[in-house]
Enzyme design. Structure first.
Site, short mmCIF file in Angstrom:
data_model
loop_
_atom_site.label_atom_id
_atom_site.label_comp_id
_atom_site.label_asym_id
_atom_site.label_seq_id
_atom_site.Cartn_x
_atom_site.Cartn_y
_atom_site.Cartn_z
N LYS A 134 37.79 33.66 57.29
CA LYS A 134 36.77 32.43 56.85
C LYS A 134 35.74 33.03 56.63
O LYS A 134 35.23 32.62 58.26
CB LYS A 134 37.71 31.48 57.12
CG LYS A 134 37.44 29.94 55.86
CD LYS A 134 37.94 28.80 56.13
CE LYS A 134 37.35 27.67 55.71
NZ LYS A 134 38.21 26.07 55.96
N SER B 74 40.28 24.11 51.69
CA SER B 74 38.86 24.96 51.79
C SER B 74 39.57 26.68 52.24
O SER B 74 38.70 27.44 51.25
CB SER B 74 37.57 24.63 52.56
OG SER B 74 38.39 24.19 53.54
N SER C 6 43.10 22.15 54.84
CA SER C 6 42.29 23.37 54.05
C SER C 6 43.24 24.09 54.36
O SER C 6 42.77 25.49 54.17
CB SER C 6 41.15 23.73 54.51
OG SER C 6 40.44 22.43 54.10
#
Lengths: 470, 97
Positions: free
Chosen positions: A73, A148, A172
């Site tokens: 990420k 996210s 997330s």
């Protein structure tokens, strides 16, 4: 998957370079339609893979993740690579050191294919808040992958990486895992070092894996967890034995099965519980009375911490934006106005408000107290049960644009996941099947703090029972 | 906490954020909605939670040691808007007007 791939490297069926090349080719072919990656580190990945192959030739041994291609990420620092956190304000920032988790992945031999898309500063539940692109759900390109960590989830679900790292502040990792049919594990607060993770809310953030199987999640977690002197909240966890299903007491909190929850998700979770009962588990209804306040509590504490964490971005020290302002104050105001998208702005302003004189006690302190009550609910529950099973999300993946205009409706997608962050507990999403439209559904298992290894072992057992009795 | 009154201009000043009038208007609306939502916490009885419960943390210390960061391909200093002798150079902080 990880073990099978490593076996193939061991018996000469493939090499780290061939495997990396295969994933890079797929990324070239399909990343444009899925939008999982922001940056692909082709050269670096191939160089890493070559080194792994050389080491294997001379030593004949593979480290735990040697040769396994993964995705990171883009709010986790990988030395020398662009690290944007999905924000314009960091558009040109190149990480100057490796996050602790990256150091650990590298020394275990993992190959980093690239950096994945996310909601700006990990603020969102659909990855639509990224300043750069919208990631799509590989199961239905008109739908969101969740967020996210949506880029990480999409990368693994679309076979553009074997596993990925995400971060979870309010759901997330687990929510995108549920939307994309993956295992997604949020460790106990303090199990994994946050050093090198771009902070959203420091008392809630945790890094964790997104994988195809619980076994893979366990391998990655074993690699990245542990005490780190650069994150004073970390603790060393003990390993755990494999729990026996017949001895397991599983709590099902009635507050998680409320009106508004998608019918097929509820049926899916109930069906899983039935299978576990058949296998001999003791299923008990429990109550977590403060559940309905968790999201409101979260939307005070998280923005408060975010507003402080994001105060450092001034566009003077790194990632300068092309600004017209000349004076110090003017640069500061312009950079933050242009650099932050609508969601970070909302949270910075909201956080500043709840911490401001005259409102601090009514909002922030009140929320801290409610947080304590939520944690107490779980402690009491774990006196009588070993694990808690709930749905992970109230709905399956929704369509792009559906919730973008109404922040509160977007926030509600995290209603079942935020409690584990507020209480610091380990929690995992386990895929439990698909709805009639072919969209993945997920169940969440929550465990007591720092019993991460036992939780993963238990999840592996549940995964097996769910597959065997399918 | 009921019906929070906030001054959006003052908050934006505190946050060091400059946005257009239109953006300000929609931000204000969103904030009101969120504050309306979180108002439900008023209903929770927190009288039994003591300040002590909130402070169960301990200090963890380590010795400070300097580490020279690798600088290739880009050091932090290379990323400065402006630098002089490896120091970050910024416009003056205090105005003279």
């Amino acid at each position: 998957m990880i073990k099978e791939l490593q076996d193939k490297i061991r018996n000469g069926e493939t090499t780290a370079v061939a495997l990396t090349q295969k994933y890079l080719t797929e990324i070239k072919k399909r990343n444009e339609s899925v939008g999982a990656y922001l940056t692909v580190l082709e050269e670096e990945a191939l160089a890493q893979a070559e080194q792994i192959d050389k080491q294997f030739q001379t030593k004949g041994q593979l480290a735990t993740l040697a040769g396994i291609p993964c995705a990171i990420k883009d709010n986790i620092l990988v030395f020398g690579s662009k690290t944007t956190a999905g924000s314009k304000i960091l558009e040109n920032y190149f990480a100057t050191f490796d996050a602790t988790v990256i150091k650990k992945l590298k020394s275990a031999g993992a190959i980093i294919l690239g950096k994945t898309n996310l909601d700006e500063f990990a603020m969102g539940s659909s990855t639509e808040n990224s300043a750069f692109l919208k990631t799509k759900n590989p199961y239905d390109l008109e739908r969101v992958p969740g967020g996210s960590s949506g880029g990480s989830a999409a990368a693994v679900a679309a076979d553009l990486a074997v596993f990925a790292l995400g971060s979870d502040t309010g759901g997330s990792i687990r929510q995108p895992a549920a939307f994309c049919g993956l295992v997604g594990f949020k460790p106990s607060y303090g199990a994994v070092s946050r050093f090198g993770l771009i902070a959203l809310a420091s008392s809630l953030d945790q890094i964790g894996p997104l994988t195809k199987t619980v076994e893979d999640a366990k391998i990655v977690f074993e690699t990245i967890s542990g005490q780190d002197e650069f994150d004073s909240t970390t603790e060393k966890l003990e390993g755990a034995s494999m729990p026996e299903i017949k001895k397991m007491r599983i709590g099902v909190p009635r507050e998680y099965f409320v009106s508004g929850i998608d019918e097929e998700i509820e049926l899916g979770v109930r069906a899983l519980l039935e299978k576990l009962q058949k296998a001999g588990a003791d299923i008990r209804e429990i109550s977590l009375p403060h559940t309905s306040y968790a999201l409101a509590c979260y939307y005070i504490i998280m923005p408060a911490e975010a507003s402080a964490n994001l105060a450092r971005y001034d566009s003077l020290r790194y990632a300068p934006l092309g600004l017209s302002a000349k004076g110090f104050k003017e640069i500061y105001f312009e950079a933050r106005g242009k650099g932050f998208g609508p969601e970070p702005r909302r949270r910075i302003v909201l956080g500043t408000f709840v911490l401001s004189a005259g409102y601090y006690e009514a909002y922030y302190l009140k929320a801290q107290k409610v947080r304590q009550l939520i944690a107490d609910d779980f402690s009491k529950a774990f006196d009588s049960v070993d694990f808690i099973i709930t749905p992970t999300t109230p709905t399956p993946a929704f369509k792009l644009g559906d919730k973008l205009k109404d922040p509160v409706s977007m926030y509600l997608s995290d209603i079942f996941t935020v409690s584990a962050n507020l209480a610091g507990l380990p929690a995992i999403n386990l895929p439990i099947g698909f709805n009639k439209k072919g969209l993945p559904l997920g169940a969440q298992i929550i465990g007591p703090r720092f019993h991460d290894f036992t939780l993963l072992n238990f999840a592996q057992l549940v995964e097996k029972i769910n597959n065997d009795l399918a | 906490m009921s019906v929070a009154k906030f001054n959006i201009d003052h908050l934006l000043e505190l946050c060091r954020i400059k946005i257009s009038a239109q953006e300000k208007e929609s931000l204000e609306k969103d904030l009101l909605k969120i504050l309306e939502y979180v108002e439900m916490l008023d209903k929770v009885d927190t009288s039994k939670v003591s300040q002590q419960d909130l402070k169960s943390h301990k200090n963890v210390l380590r010795s400070d040691s300097a580490e020279i960061f690798k600088t290739a391909p880009l050091s932090l200093i290379d990323q400065f808007l402006e630098s002089e002798n490896n120091y970050l150079k910024i416009p003056p902080i205090f105005d003279h007007d």
